[in-house]
Design a protein around this motif. Structure first.
Motif, mmCIF file in Angstrom:
data_model
loop_
_atom_site.group_PDB
_atom_site.id
_atom_site.type_symbol
_atom_site.label_atom_id
_atom_site.label_comp_id
_atom_site.label_asym_id
_atom_site.label_seq_id
_atom_site.Cartn_x
_atom_site.Cartn_y
_atom_site.Cartn_z
ATOM 1 N N ALA A 577 -7.899 3.083 -62.056
ATOM 2 C CA ALA A 577 -6.782 2.749 -62.943
ATOM 3 C C ALA A 577 -5.533 2.413 -62.136
ATOM 4 N N LYS A 578 -5.302 3.152 -61.041
ATOM 5 C CA LYS A 578 -4.148 2.877 -60.183
ATOM 6 C C LYS A 578 -4.281 1.506 -59.531
ATOM 7 N N LYS A 579 -5.522 1.157 -59.104
ATOM 8 C CA LYS A 579 -5.748 -0.157 -58.488
ATOM 9 C C LYS A 579 -5.476 -1.270 -59.492
ATOM 10 N N ILE A 580 -5.980 -1.067 -60.734
ATOM 11 C CA ILE A 580 -5.764 -2.067 -61.786
ATOM 12 C C ILE A 580 -4.281 -2.217 -62.080
ATOM 13 N N ASP A 581 -3.576 -1.079 -62.159
ATOM 14 C CA ASP A 581 -2.132 -1.118 -62.414
ATOM 15 C C ASP A 581 -1.396 -1.838 -61.289
ATOM 16 N N ALA A 582 -1.857 -1.569 -60.038
ATOM 17 C CA ALA A 582 -1.212 -2.213 -58.882
ATOM 18 C C ALA A 582 -1.430 -3.724 -58.912
ATOM 19 N N ARG A 583 -2.673 -4.145 -59.249
ATOM 20 C CA ARG A 583 -2.961 -5.580 -59.326
ATOM 21 C C ARG A 583 -2.158 -6.236 -60.446
ATOM 22 N N ARG A 584 -2.116 -5.524 -61.595
ATOM 23 C CA ARG A 584 -1.370 -6.061 -62.731
ATOM 24 C C ARG A 584 0.120 -6.190 -62.392
#
Length: 663
Positions: A577-584
Motif C-alpha cells: 500500500a505504501k508503494k502504491i501510495d508513493a507511485r500515485r
C-alpha cells in the motif's frame, strides 16, 4: 550470610577444580572463561529433612543455566542461598566481586507501604543519584566553564557509563509497560500476588545485572509477556541461573541444564528432550551396575562365610573389596514415581451448553453473547491477556458466578474437578494425611481397586514417613501436588485446570501430561505453558477483549503460526500500500508539475543560451591557442572562459530540472 568474593586475578576456590561432578579439565576451561559463581560443598538441612549436602558447581560468564529437580529437593532454598537471602549449614558461595547480581524470588514480598513509584526510587537510589548528579554537573558546566566543573562532569559521565544509566528511564517504561504495570501511584499492598511477581521481575531486569537468578519467572505472566521475556533473555548477554517449568522457555533461553538428583549435580548441554534421554540412560546404567553388584555380592558372601583369615595381602584385599561391593549393591533406592490413576465418573449425553451468555463488570465486557455446546472428550485451551476474564469464564461454567443474561445448562452426570489458580487454602497446622482424609478415607481407582488415603498419598510421592508432617512444612510445588490430588480424588469427568503448571516440577508435569492424554472426560485448560497446551488441547478459546471470544481449531503453536502468517500478510499489504501510495504521489506530482507557458519559453531559451555559450567558449579557446593577442587580451579571454563555464553549468542544471517535466 557472608558471600565470599574473588577477583579476576585471584586463584579459583581450590576445591572447585577437584570436587565438582564434571571433569577437572572442563572446570579449568570454565575458570579461564571467567567464572561468575561457584558453589563449594554446600549443605542445607531442616530438623526432619536433609535438602542437599556437598553440592559443588560453577557458572561462567555467558552461560544460561536451567536448574531441574523434583519438588521439595531445595531448589528455591538453593537460589536464596546463592542470592544471600538464606544461609547454608555448610559450604561456601563464591561470587566474582566485579559483577552485579539480580534475584527474583518464587513468591516475592515487599516491605513498607510504598507506592510503585516510591519503590522504584528507593530500590534504585544509587542509579537515580547518579542521574541527578549528572544533570547537576551538566548545568554547572554550562554556566561556569572552569576546570573544577569539567572534572566533575567527566566523573559524572563515567558513573553514567558504569551504572548503565543513560537509557534508564526508557528501559523502565518499556519493561513496566510490557508487564502491564501502568499506575505507578498504586500502593504495593493493593497489588495481587501476580502483580507483585511481575513488578519484582521488572525490577530485576531493570537493574541490568551481570548474573540473573530467576525462580519460576513465567508464573503469572500471560503468553505475550513470556514470549517477550524469552526474546529479551535469549538476546541479552546476561549470565543466567533459572528454575522454570516452561519447556519451550527453557529450550529457547538456556544453553545448559543442571540436574539436581539424589544430592548430586549432573550437567547436560542440550535441550530438555536431550536431558530426559541422558537421565534415562544414566538410570539404566546405574540399575545394571546395582544388579551386577548384587550377583557378585552373593558369590563373595559365600566366600566370606567360610571365615577367611586375612593373613595374606590377597585375602585382605578381597575382604575390603567385598565391603565395597556390599555398599554398592545396597545403594539402589526404590523410587516411588507419581501415579495418577483415578476413576472417572460416568458421563452422559448432555454435558454443558452455553447459550447467548453475557457477562460484564461495569464497562468491562467478559462475554458478549457467547455460545458453545461441549462434546464428550473435548479438550479446550483458553488463552488471552491477563485481566480479560478467563478465570471469570471458568467460574461461570462451574456456576460459581452468575451470568448477566443467557443460559448455562449443565448435564446431570457432570462431576467437575476444578483446579483453580489460587490453589487450596490448606490449614498449616494440619497433617498431610488428615488433610486428604477430609475428602475421603477410601478411594476407588480406574481399575476398580480401592486405596486408602495413605496409599493414594504414597502414589502421589508423599511416602508414609512424610504423611504425618504438617502442611506448613510443604514446599510450593508439594502444596500444588497435594491440591491436585484433592481435585482428582472426586473422580471428575469434566476437568478444569487453571494454570496447573505453576510451581510443579518438570518431572511431575510429564506424569500429569501422561494422565491427561488418557483422560476420557472433557478437559478445559487455562495455561501460559505453551508446551503443556500443545500436548493436550485440540482447540482454543481465544479471549480477545471487549467480550469477544474466538474459537480456533488447533493447538497453540498452530494458532501462533496463523497469527504470524496474518501479521506477515498485513505487513506485506501495508508495504505494498505504501508503494502504491508513493507511485500515485509521484504520478500526481508529475501531473501537477506540467511546464507553464513561461517555463516552456525559458526551457527553449536555455537550449539556445547553452549552445551559444559553448560556441563562444570554443572560439575563445581557439584564439588563445593561436597566441597572437597581447597579455591583457589573453587575460580577459581567460576570465571570460571561466565565466562561460559557470554560466553554462547553472543554465544546464536549470535546463535538466525543466527537462524532467517537458513532453
Amino acid at each position: 550470610m557472608r558471600i565470599n568474593s574473588f577477583r579476576p586475578e585471584s586463584p579459583a576456590p581450590p576445591t572447585l577444580l577437584w570436587d565438582a561432578p564434571v571433569e577437572k579439565v572442563e572446570l579449568c576451561r570454565l575458570y579461564q572463561r571467567m567464572i561468575y559463581l561457584s558453589i563449594e560443598k554446600l549443605g542445607k538441612q531442616f530438623p526432619d529433612k536433609i535438602l542437599f549436602e556437598n553440592l559443588t558447581f560453577g557458572i561462567s560468564k555467558g552461560e544460561k543455566v536451567a536448574l531441574i529437580a523434583n519438588n521439595g529437593t531445595g531448589k528455591s532454598t538453593l537460589m536464596k542461598i546463592i542470592a544471600g537471602k538464606d544461609t547454608p549449614d555448610s559450604g561456601e558461595v563464591y561470587l566474582r566481586d566485579t559483577i552485579k547480581v539480580g534475584y527474583l524470588e518464587q513468591d516475592p514480598s515487599f516491605k513498607g507501604d510504598f507506592t510503585i513509584d516510591e519503590l522504584l526510587n528507593s530500590a534504585h537510589t544509587e542509579v537515580m543519584a547518579v542521574i541527578r548528579q549528572y544533570d547537576k554537573t551538566l548545568a554547572d558546566q554550562s554556566e561556569l566553564h572552569n576546570e573544577q566543573t569539567q572534572k566533575a562532569f567527566e566523573l559524572a559521565t563515567s558513573n553514567m557509563d558504569k551504572f548503565d544509566a543513560w537509557d534508564y528511564e526508557r528501559r523502565m517504561k518499556q519493561i513496566l509497560d510490557k508487564f502491564n504495570i501502568l499506575d505507578l501511584n498504586q500502593k504495593i499492598s493493593s497489588l495481587s500476588g501476580g502483580q507483585k511477581k511481575r513488578l519484582a521481575l521488572g525490577l530485576a531486569l531493570l537493574d541490568n545485572p551481570d548474573l540473573l537468578i530467576l525462580d519460576e519467572p513465567t508464573n503469572h505472566l500471560d503468553i505475550d509477556m513470556i514470549e517477550w521475556l524469552e526474546k529479551y533473555l535469549s538476546q541479552s548477554q546476561v549470565t543466567l541461573l533459572m528454575v522454570t517449568h516452561d519447556r519451550y522457555f527453557l529450550d529457547r533461553v538456556c544453553n545448559l541444564i543442571l540436574e539436581l538428583n539424589d544430592g548430586k549435580f549432573y550437567r547436560h548441554k542440550g535441550n530438555y528432550d536431550y536431558f530426559l534421554e541422558k537421565r534415562a540412560e544414566r538410570e539404566e546404567v546405574f540399575k545394571t551396575e546395582i544388579e551386577k553388584a548384587g550377583k557378585q555380592m552373593k558369590r563373595e558372601l559365600q566366600w566370606m562365610r567360610r571365615q577367611p583369615k586375612a593373613r595374606t595381602t590377597k585375602s585382605k584385599s578381597r575382604i575390603d573389596n567385598f565391603y565395597e561391593i556390599e555398599k554398592k549393591a545396597g545403594s539402589g533406592k526404590k523410587v516411588e514415581e507419581l501415579r495418577l490413576e483415578v476413576k472417572m465418573s460416568r458421563i452422559g449425553g448432555k454435558i454443558l451448553e452455553l447459550k447467548k451468555v453475557h457477562k460484564s463488570y461495569g464497562d468491562i465486557k467478559i462475554m458478549d453473547g457467547f455460545e458453545h455446546t461441549f462434546k464428550k472428550g473435548e479438550r479446550i485451551g483458553i488463552i488471552g491477556k491477563n485481566g480479560v476474564g478467563k478465570t471469570t469464564f471458568l467460574n461461570i461454567i462451574t456456576q460459581k458466578e452468575q451470568v448477566d443474561s443467557g443460559k448455562v445448562n449443565v448435564g446431570e452426570t457432570i462431576v467437575y474437578g476444578y483446579y483453580s489458580q489460587e490453589g487450596l487454602k490448606l490449614k498449616e497446622d494440619k497433617r498431610i494425611l488428615d488433610t486428604l482424609k477430609d475428602y475421603a478415607e477410601m478411594i476407588e481407582m480406574g481399575d476398580g481397586t480401592k486405596l486408602t488415603a495413605s496409599q493414594l498419598l504414597t502414589q502421589f510421592q508423599f511416602p508414609p514417613e512424610m504423611q504425618y508432617k504438617f502442611v506448613s512444612k510443604l514446599s510450593g510445588g508439594e502444596r500444588r501436588r497435594l491440591y491436585l490430588l484433592t481435585v482428582l480424588i472426586k473422580n471428575p469427568n469434566f476437568l478444569i485446570l487453571d494454570e496447573p503448571t505453576n510451581d510443579l516440577d518438570l518431572l511431575t508435569l510429564n506424569k500429569l501430561e501422561d494422565f491427561l492424554e488418557n483422560f476420557g472426560g472433557c478437559l478445559v485448560i487455562v495455561s501460559h505453558d505453551r508446551y503443556f497446551m500443545d500436548q493436550l488441547v485440540d482447540s482454543l478459546f481465544v479471549f480477545e477483549g471487549e467480550g469477544k471470544i474466538r474459537e480456533f481449531l488447533g493447538t497453540y503453536s498452530d494458532y501462533r503460526d496463523e497469527l504470524e502468517e496474518r501479521e506477515r500478510s498485513e505487513r506485506e499489504q501495508k508495504t505494498e500500500a505504501k508503494k502504491i501510495d508513493a507511485r500515485r504521489e509521484q504520478e500526481q506530482t508529475q501531473e501537477k508539475k506540467k511546464l507553464t507557458y513561461k517555463e516552456r519559453l525559458e526551457y527553449a531559451q536555455l537550449e539556445k543560451d547553452i549552445a551559444a555559450l559553448e560556441k563562444e567558449k570554443k572560439e575563445l579557446e581557439a584564439t588563445l591557442h593561436e597566441g597572437n593577442s597581447d597579455y591583457e587580451a589573453l587575460q580577459k579571454m581567460s576570465l571570460r572562459i571561466g565565466e562561460i563555464i559557470q554560466l553554462s553549468e547553472a543554465k544546464t542544471l536549470r535546463w535538466m530540472e525543466l527537462a524532467e517535466f517537458a513532453e
